[in-house]
Design a protein around this motif. Structure first.
Motif, PDB file in Angstrom:
ATOM      1  N   GLN A 180       0.679  -1.130  -0.026  1.00  0.00           N
ATOM      2  CA  GLN A 180       0.092   0.092   0.037  1.00  0.00           C
ATOM      3  C   GLN A 180       0.834   1.236   0.077  1.00  0.00           C
ATOM      4  O   GLN A 180       0.263   2.420   0.077  1.00  0.00           O
ATOM      5  CB  GLN A 180      -0.794  -0.048   1.286  1.00  0.00           C
ATOM      6  CG  GLN A 180      -1.848  -1.084   1.158  1.00  0.00           C
ATOM      7  CD  GLN A 180      -2.629  -1.198   2.708  1.00  0.00           C
ATOM      8  OE1 GLN A 180      -2.079  -0.627   3.692  1.00  0.00           O
ATOM      9  NE2 GLN A 180      -3.907  -1.833   2.517  1.00  0.00           N
TER      10      GLN A 180
ATOM     11  N   SER B  76       2.926  11.752   7.078  1.00  0.00           N
ATOM     12  CA  SER B  76       2.060  10.874   7.858  1.00  0.00           C
ATOM     13  C   SER B  76       0.579  10.974   7.221  1.00  0.00           C
ATOM     14  O   SER B  76       0.007   9.951   7.027  1.00  0.00           O
ATOM     15  CB  SER B  76       1.875  11.482   9.024  1.00  0.00           C
ATOM     16  OG  SER B  76       0.795  10.947   9.934  1.00  0.00           O
ATOM     17  N   MET B  77       0.046  12.296   6.977  1.00  0.00           N
ATOM     18  CA  MET B  77      -1.350  12.565   6.156  1.00  0.00           C
ATOM     19  C   MET B  77      -0.994  11.548   4.624  1.00  0.00           C
ATOM     20  O   MET B  77      -2.213  10.630   4.377  1.00  0.00           O
ATOM     21  CB  MET B  77      -1.424  13.808   5.830  1.00  0.00           C
ATOM     22  CG  MET B  77      -2.539  13.741   5.029  1.00  0.00           C
ATOM     23  SD  MET B  77      -2.180  14.063   3.231  1.00  0.00           S
ATOM     24  CE  MET B  77      -3.867  14.290   2.440  1.00  0.00           C
TER      25      MET B  77
ATOM     26  N   LEU C  43       0.804   8.798   3.863  1.00  0.00           N
ATOM     27  CA  LEU C  43       0.784   7.362   4.186  1.00  0.00           C
ATOM     28  C   LEU C  43      -0.538   6.929   4.617  1.00  0.00           C
ATOM     29  O   LEU C  43      -1.049   5.735   4.081  1.00  0.00           O
ATOM     30  CB  LEU C  43       1.696   7.074   5.266  1.00  0.00           C
ATOM     31  CG  LEU C  43       3.366   7.379   4.680  1.00  0.00           C
ATOM     32  CD1 LEU C  43       4.157   6.909   6.047  1.00  0.00           C
ATOM     33  CD2 LEU C  43       3.522   6.425   3.524  1.00  0.00           C
ATOM     34  N   ARG C  44      -1.372   7.901   5.366  1.00  0.00           N
ATOM     35  CA  ARG C  44      -2.623   7.313   5.820  1.00  0.00           C
ATOM     36  C   ARG C  44      -3.465   7.311   4.559  1.00  0.00           C
ATOM     37  O   ARG C  44      -4.520   6.451   4.548  1.00  0.00           O
ATOM     38  CB  ARG C  44      -3.334   8.429   6.899  1.00  0.00           C
ATOM     39  CG  ARG C  44      -2.669   8.153   8.036  1.00  0.00           C
ATOM     40  CD  ARG C  44      -3.636   8.821   9.266  1.00  0.00           C
ATOM     41  NE  ARG C  44      -3.584  10.357   9.054  1.00  0.00           N
ATOM     42  CZ  ARG C  44      -2.749  11.011   9.441  1.00  0.00           C
ATOM     43  NH1 ARG C  44      -1.913  10.678  10.403  1.00  0.00           N
ATOM     44  NH2 ARG C  44      -2.699  12.395   9.477  1.00  0.00           N
ATOM     45  N   TYR C  45      -3.336   8.182   3.834  1.00  0.00           N
ATOM     46  CA  TYR C  45      -4.306   8.284   2.644  1.00  0.00           C
ATOM     47  C   TYR C  45      -3.821   7.158   1.636  1.00  0.00           C
ATOM     48  O   TYR C  45      -4.737   6.256   0.941  1.00  0.00           O
ATOM     49  CB  TYR C  45      -4.042   9.623   1.663  1.00  0.00           C
ATOM     50  CG  TYR C  45      -4.535   9.701   0.503  1.00  0.00           C
ATOM     51  CD1 TYR C  45      -5.912  10.337   0.514  1.00  0.00           C
ATOM     52  CD2 TYR C  45      -3.968   9.463  -0.991  1.00  0.00           C
ATOM     53  CE1 TYR C  45      -6.792  10.427  -0.724  1.00  0.00           C
ATOM     54  CE2 TYR C  45      -4.775   9.673  -1.992  1.00  0.00           C
ATOM     55  CZ  TYR C  45      -6.205  10.017  -1.775  1.00  0.00           C
ATOM     56  OH  TYR C  45      -7.032  10.007  -3.146  1.00  0.00           O
TER      57      TYR C  45
ATOM     58  N   SER D 241      -2.637   4.364   2.274  1.00  0.00           N
ATOM     59  CA  SER D 241      -2.778   2.765   2.999  1.00  0.00           C
ATOM     60  C   SER D 241      -4.456   2.552   3.516  1.00  0.00           C
ATOM     61  O   SER D 241      -4.813   1.773   4.239  1.00  0.00           O
ATOM     62  CB  SER D 241      -1.922   2.667   4.335  1.00  0.00           C
ATOM     63  OG  SER D 241      -1.938   3.611   5.122  1.00  0.00           O
ATOM     64  N   ALA D 242      -5.085   3.788   3.417  1.00  0.00           N
ATOM     65  CA  ALA D 242      -6.408   3.718   3.690  1.00  0.00           C
ATOM     66  C   ALA D 242      -7.261   2.511   3.205  1.00  0.00           C
ATOM     67  O   ALA D 242      -7.220   2.317   1.644  1.00  0.00           O
ATOM     68  CB  ALA D 242      -7.165   4.987   3.561  1.00  0.00           C
ATOM     69  N   ASP D 243      -8.025   1.666   3.828  1.00  0.00           N
ATOM     70  CA  ASP D 243      -8.519   0.456   3.230  1.00  0.00           C
ATOM     71  C   ASP D 243     -10.059   0.759   2.959  1.00  0.00           C
ATOM     72  O   ASP D 243     -10.877   0.579   3.763  1.00  0.00           O
ATOM     73  CB  ASP D 243      -8.346  -0.625   3.905  1.00  0.00           C
ATOM     74  CG  ASP D 243      -8.814  -2.009   3.442  1.00  0.00           C
ATOM     75  OD1 ASP D 243      -9.191  -3.131   4.177  1.00  0.00           O
ATOM     76  OD2 ASP D 243      -9.129  -2.010   2.336  1.00  0.00           O
TER      77      ASP D 243
ATOM     78  N   TYR E  66      -4.282  15.496  -1.125  1.00  0.00           N
ATOM     79  CA  TYR E  66      -3.012  14.400  -1.119  1.00  0.00           C
ATOM     80  C   TYR E  66      -1.657  15.068  -2.131  1.00  0.00           C
ATOM     81  O   TYR E  66      -0.841  15.223  -1.736  1.00  0.00           O
ATOM     82  CB  TYR E  66      -3.414  13.197  -1.489  1.00  0.00           C
ATOM     83  CG  TYR E  66      -2.415  12.200  -1.781  1.00  0.00           C
ATOM     84  CD1 TYR E  66      -1.560  11.812  -0.907  1.00  0.00           C
ATOM     85  CD2 TYR E  66      -2.052  11.792  -3.146  1.00  0.00           C
ATOM     86  CE1 TYR E  66      -0.857  10.962  -0.902  1.00  0.00           C
ATOM     87  CE2 TYR E  66      -0.881  11.007  -3.385  1.00  0.00           C
ATOM     88  CZ  TYR E  66      -0.227  10.338  -2.210  1.00  0.00           C
ATOM     89  OH  TYR E  66       0.782   9.597  -2.364  1.00  0.00           O
TER      90      TYR E  66
END
Length: 599
Positions: free
Chosen positions: A396, A429-430, A432-434, A436-438, A451
């Motif tokens: 991801q 961080s933002m 990576l969250r975007y 890897s968000a499932d 993004y």
């Protein structure tokens, strides 16, 4: 004969002490050698960059002077007025006034040079600047006269000379000037005069003087290939002529160091040569001065190491003493350990040389046999679980950008850019969250743009003013669902190829609606697409359209084709994917799809 066995306490104390002594002994010397070599390398690189920067700025100052001489050289009006002055024809007063005005105008409003002198070959001189005399001089007495006559196609730059007029003008005891001299010719290309443009040497070397004020112990020498010292301009500079032979001899040395002929100290140096002026700039710094902080640091490390050594030896003795006491209890505990009702077996005699270790080894072997199988299964299960989680996370993420970002953060940390590091980590961080968000593969266009902007902010922290970007998006497009990670890879691709040219790198993101379709354009000012690459991309798309076979996808590694395939899956025939080279340079990629056509 009974052999007395050594105790674990003694062996542990002896081993720990020896290890500590050896490790500390092997750390200090290699650390000093490595640090000094690294510091020398960094110093040479810094000197190289600094000397080249000084040379470039000095060339720029000389070019400004040369520009004044060329303005005069190519002015037919100056030549006409000057010939009237030397010939004494016409209205002399008005002619001289006009010529003076023209020379002032050629010098420019900022007055980049101190003095302009025009000579005819008979020695008549017309001055403009700090010395406005109209007089006759003996040209052959000028130090530059023979050189200028021989150099009919170019400029001649003199070495610094003491200038009495400039000293009076600047109220200075000793003022030096440097002249740039050229011949000027008549219509038949016959020399008919000389243009001399003079500049205050201190003004010319302002950049070097400012550097020397804040860098005590370092030396800057400007010299010609023939050994004339250009800087410093004071009479003591002649003492530096002894450097010339050494620098010429060692100019190709990989070590870039010489021995100071005056103080007999080792010095590290760097030389930058200018093809424009023919001058060389040498920066020199004392190796002792450079490595002084490292030597002080090494002494402190040695003292601390000795203190740590004594403390560690004492602690190792206490640790060895404390270890032997619970061994008997550990033996009893391990011996009584029993899994799945396995009974104890007969004690096996061992001969390790240590009473305590023999008993401990026997109990440990028994415990290991009982626990081996179950532990192996447990470790294998945990390892498989960790590997599965790691693979899921890695699939991801965008490793290429992540590695570059972490490298940038590391460099910023070394430079104490704490505020920028915080911003960079928050953005990362933002992102990576975007990534890897499932959740759904479709996101609002506003989220995708946010993004992308975070990505550009991270890049801008790294490249600063070298990158410029703009977003132009219609307000009614914010909530339109688009495939995830559809715009940022286009921006990253544009940056990848734009950075092959000199900055600034300009990225423009523009979105608009047309009928019932949305469109986003990403353009740059890079070298544009290679025609063969465009043709290959077009052929791949045609092959997919003809066969209807969509190859396996991956986020990283397929570039524009990856984006096209995801658009194809989402919009089928209602997609837009165009790649063009812009008329004024750069490239543009347009993507889009039908607003109601997402599948």
């Amino acid at each position: 004969m009974v052999i007395q066995k050594r105790t674990i306490r003694f062996v542990l104390f002896q081993t720990y002490s020896l290890i500590i002594i050896v490790v500390l002994s092997l750390v200090v010397v290699p650390f000093y050698i490595w640090s000094s070599d690294l510091l020398k390398k960094k110093a040479v690189e810094s000197l190289d960059n600094l000397s080249q920067s000084m040379q470039d700025k000095l060339d720029l100052e000389i070019r400004r002077i040369d520009a004044v001489s060329l303005n005069i050289l190519y002015s037919n009006l100056v030549k006409d007025k000057f010939l009237k002055f030397t010939g004494g024809s016409g209205d002399t007063i008005n002619n001289n006034k006009d010529l003076a005005d023209i020379l002032v105008a050629a010098n420019g409003p900022a007055l980049p040079v101190n003095q302009i002198n025009l000579y005819d070959l008979g020695g008549n001189m017309f001055g403009s600047g700090i010395d406005n005399r109209r007089t006759k001089v003996n040209l052959p007495n000028k130090l530059w006269y023979e050189e200028v006559l021989a150099n009919t196609k170019g400029k001649y730059i003199t070495i610094p000379e003491k200038d009495d007029e400039l000293s009076l003008f600047l109220s200075s005891k000793d003022a030096y000037s440097i002249s740039l001299v050229r011949l000027f010719f008549d219509a038949n290309n016959t020399p008919e005069g000389i243009v001399e443009v003079k500049q205050d040497a201190d003004k010319l070397f302002t950049n070097i003087n400012d550097y020397m004020k804040h860098n005590y112990g370092q030396k800057v020498i400007v010299y010609t290939d023939t050994g004339d010292i250009i800087y410093p301009t004071n009479p003591k500079a002649k003492e530096l002529i002894s450097y010339f032979t050494l620098l010429q001899t060692n100019s190709h040395s990989a070590m870039s160091n010489i021995r100071n002929p005056i103080t007999n100290e080792n010095e590290i140096y760097s030389i930058a040569h200018s093809e424009y002026t023919g001058w060389n700039i040498a920066l020199l710094v004392s190796e002792q001065q450079l490595l002084g902080p490292l030597n002080d640091f090494t002494k402190k490390i040695a003292m601390v190491s000795i203190a740590i050594l004594l403390l560690a030896i004492s602690l190792s003795y206490l640790a060895a003493k404390r270890i032997t006491k619970p061994i008997a209890r550990m033996h009893a505990t391990m011996k009584s350990t029993n899994l799945v009702g396995i009974t104890s077996q007969t004690h096996l005699e061992l001969n390790s040389g240590f009473n305590e270790l023999d008993r401990l080894q026997f109990a440990f072997n028994k415990m290991s046999e009982r626990l081996k199988e179950s532990m192996d299964q447990l470790l294998l299960s945990q390892l498989q679980e960790l590997q599965a989680k790691m693979l899921a996370l890695q699939s991801q993420m965008n490793p290429h950008f992540l590695y570059n970002t972490l490298t940038t953060i590391s460099i910023m940390a070394e430079e104490n850019m704490n505020e920028q590091i915080v911003i960079m980590i928050e953005n990362l961080s933002m992102m990576l969250r975007y990534i890897s968000a499932d959740n759904s593969s479709l996101v609002p266009l506003e989220t995708e743009l946010a993004y992308t902007e975070k990505y550009l902010e991270c890049i801008k922290i790294r490249h600063k003013q070298n990158i410029l970007y703009t977003f132009e998006m219609a307000d009614n497009m914010k909530n339109i669902p688009v495939p995830k990670l559809i715009i940022q890879p286009l921006v990253e691709n544009s940056l990848k190829y734009s950075s092959k040219l000199l900055p600034p790198w300009i990225i423009k993101v523009r979105g608009y609606l047309e009928n019932d379709h949305w469109f986003v354009e990403v353009s740059d000012n890079g070298p544009g697409f290679d025609q063969r690459a465009l043709m290959e991309f077009t052929n791949r798309i045609q092959e997919i359209e003809q066969t209807g076979i969509i190859p396996g996808l991956q986020l990283d590694g397929m570039g524009l084709l990856n984006i096209y395939l995801r658009l194809k899956i989402s919009y089928r025939t209602d997609l837009c994917m165009q790649t063009v080279n812009l008329p004024d340079g750069g490239a543009m990629v347009r993507v889009g799809g039908k607003i109601e056509g997402v599948r």
